[in-house]
Design an enzyme around this catalytic site. Structure first.
Site, PDB file in Angstrom:
ATOM      1  N   LYS A  92       0.881  -1.173   0.000  1.00 56.13           N
ATOM      2  CA  LYS A  92       0.000   0.000   0.000  1.00 56.13           C
ATOM      3  C   LYS A  92       0.914   1.218   0.000  1.00 56.13           C
ATOM      4  O   LYS A  92       1.240   1.777   1.056  1.00 56.13           O
ATOM      5  CB  LYS A  92      -0.920  -0.025   1.226  1.00 56.13           C
ATOM      6  CG  LYS A  92      -2.017   1.045   1.193  1.00 56.13           C
ATOM      7  CD  LYS A  92      -3.023   0.808   2.307  1.00 56.13           C
ATOM      8  CE  LYS A  92      -4.003   1.959   2.464  1.00 56.13           C
ATOM      9  NZ  LYS A  92      -4.973   2.078   1.381  1.00 56.13           N
TER      10      LYS A  92
HETATM   11  N1  PPE Z   1      -7.901  -1.376  -2.759  1.00 54.01           N
HETATM   12  C1  PPE Z   1      -7.345  -0.138  -2.706  1.00 54.01           C
HETATM   13  C2  PPE Z   1      -6.665   0.385  -3.905  1.00 54.01           C
HETATM   14  C3  PPE Z   1      -7.447   0.602  -1.530  1.00 54.01           C
HETATM   15  O1  PPE Z   1      -6.905   1.813  -1.479  1.00 54.01           O
HETATM   16  C4  PPE Z   1      -8.112   0.061  -0.411  1.00 54.01           C
HETATM   17  C5  PPE Z   1      -8.239   0.845   0.858  1.00 54.01           C
HETATM   18  C6  PPE Z   1      -8.675  -1.227  -0.521  1.00 54.01           C
HETATM   19  C7  PPE Z   1      -8.519  -1.918  -1.703  1.00 54.01           C
HETATM   20  C8  PPE Z   1      -9.351  -1.901   0.641  1.00 54.01           C
HETATM   21  O2  PPE Z   1      -8.402  -2.267   1.629  1.00 54.01           O
HETATM   22  P1  PPE Z   1      -8.799  -2.331   3.166  1.00 54.01           P
HETATM   23  O3  PPE Z   1      -9.059  -0.934   3.619  1.00 54.01           O
HETATM   24  O4  PPE Z   1      -7.609  -2.932   3.827  1.00 54.01           O
HETATM   25  O5  PPE Z   1     -10.017  -3.191   3.279  1.00 54.01           O
HETATM   26  N2  PPE Z   1      -8.356   2.229   0.693  1.00 54.01           N
HETATM   27  C9  PPE Z   1      -8.150   3.071   1.830  1.00 54.01           C
HETATM   28  C10 PPE Z   1      -7.866   4.481   1.400  1.00 54.01           C
HETATM   29  C11 PPE Z   1      -8.999   5.349   1.038  1.00 54.01           C
HETATM   30  C12 PPE Z   1      -8.549   6.765   0.788  1.00 54.01           C
HETATM   31  O6  PPE Z   1      -9.278   7.474   0.066  1.00 54.01           O
HETATM   32  O7  PPE Z   1      -7.526   7.203   1.320  1.00 54.01           O
HETATM   33  C13 PPE Z   1      -9.258   2.930   2.853  1.00 54.01           C
HETATM   34  O8  PPE Z   1     -10.311   2.381   2.560  1.00 54.01           O
HETATM   35  O9  PPE Z   1      -9.042   3.331   3.995  1.00 54.01           O
END
Ligand code: PPE
Length: 313
Positions: free
Chosen positions: A158
């Site tokens: 990430k």
């Molecule tokens: N894919 C991406 C590209 C992504 O950024 C997130 C989280 C996810 C999947 C889901 O991952 P998880 O949160 O571990 O279930 N995106 C984060 C960032 C949002 C933002 O605008 O900043 C979030 O959901 O916190």
């Protein structure tokens, strides 16, 4: 707009919100050299509780390792510091943003001689895709931009730089009147949203793209897979052709910010009946039950911010 809180954690110390500043020539500004997390803390009857804190910190350390970045703190230390930060900022519910990046020192692509700075911040953050999204669903499109291809930027990390790709997807979607865009992977199969994983339901079976399809290994994705198994709904991690989106019974996003958000149309084709479907709703009920503290935390996903008081003898 962000509402400031009192304190931000920096390299082991609590500093004032306004003092969390960096030099414009910090390595991260030119070269995008950061890794980060997004974590939610929910209000429960036992006080604020952070959702899957250790799993998020583990992913942060994994992300840093991929980029040869030594964070210098353990999962336990970062988790403890997060709980302390929510405590000192006196928040009942919030979003936590751990960040690690290459700081000020040299300029040039090589990051190895620049210091690694670690920060933890938190603030109150509402619904991600709009107030009604969780019940009504959102209208989305398939993006003309693909997700980052393997061997370009590692999707399991990430990293801040990955979000330049997410920004292209998000801006295009918003400017065309959609709430979000779905990125396909480099081979043209469904990957994920700009900030969410995606799930497709057909004939009572849940499908989600495998980690090899350039997706972030989402903590909420794992949560959905676990809850689906608990509910004895069949789940498969498998390659999903784009056109599966158009013939699905239900499609939904998962993410820390988006939680579990139904999708009601894709490229102006109605998904199923055009409203939240029964599988999505059943998973939401499980998820919101656990995070609100109303259902038992049977998987041990919540970390209480205020340690329980010892029983009076
Ligand atoms: N894919 C991406 C590209 C992504 O950024 C997130 C989280 C996810 C999947 C889901 O991952 P998880 O949160 O571990 O279930 N995106 C984060 C960032 C949002 C933002 O605008 O900043 C979030 O959901 O916190």
């Amino acid at each position: 707009m962000l509402t400031p809180t009192e304190k931000i954690w920096h390299n082991g110390r609590l500093i004032n919100w306004d003092d969390a500043r960096i030099h414009v020539l910090s390595h991260v500004v030119s070269y995008g050299s950061s890794v980060f997390e997004g974590i939610r803390c929910y209000a429960t009857s036992s006080g604020p509780a952070v959702f899957r804190l250790r799993e998020h910190m583990r992913r942060m350390i994994d992300s840093a390792r991929i980029y040869r970045m030594d964070i210098g703190y353990t999962i336990e230390q970062l988790s403890e510091a997060s709980l302390e930060l929510v405590r000192v900022n006196k928040l009942q519910s919030c979003y936590l943003r751990p960040l690690a990046f290459r700081g000020y020192g040299e300029i040039g692509v090589n990051p190895l001689r620049n210091p690694v700075e670690v920060y933890l911040a938190c603030w109150e953050w509402g619904k991600y895709l709009g107030e009604e999204a969780l019940s009504q669903g959102v209208d989305v499109c398939v993006s003309s931009w693909n997700r980052i291809a393997p061997n370009t930027l590692p999707a399991l990390a990430k990293a801040g730089a990955n979000y330049m790709n997410s920004q292209l997807i998000k801006m295009e979607a918003l400017l065309n009147g959609y709430a979000e865009g779905i990125g396909l992977d480099a081979a043209g199969y469904v990957s994920e949203g700009s900030g969410e994983n995606i799930f497709v339901v057909r004939d009572g079976r849940i499908h989600t793209p495998p980690l090899g399809a350039s997706v972030l290994p989402g903590i909420t994705r794992d949560t959905v897979l676990t809850l689906a198994r608990d509910l004895q709904i069949p789940v498969v991690e498998t390659i999903i052709p784009r056109e599966m989106l158009y013939i699905a019974d239900e499609v939904f996003f998962s993410g820390t910010a988006a939680e579990i958000t139904p999708i009601r149309s894709i490229d102006k084709i109605q998904v199923g009946k055009g409203s939240r479907g029964p599988v999505t709703e059943a998973l939401q009920t499980e998820f919101f039950g656990i995070i609100s503290g109303k259902a038992p935390d049977r998987h041990g996903w919540l970390s209480l911010v205020n340690a329980p008081q010892p029983a009076v003898q």
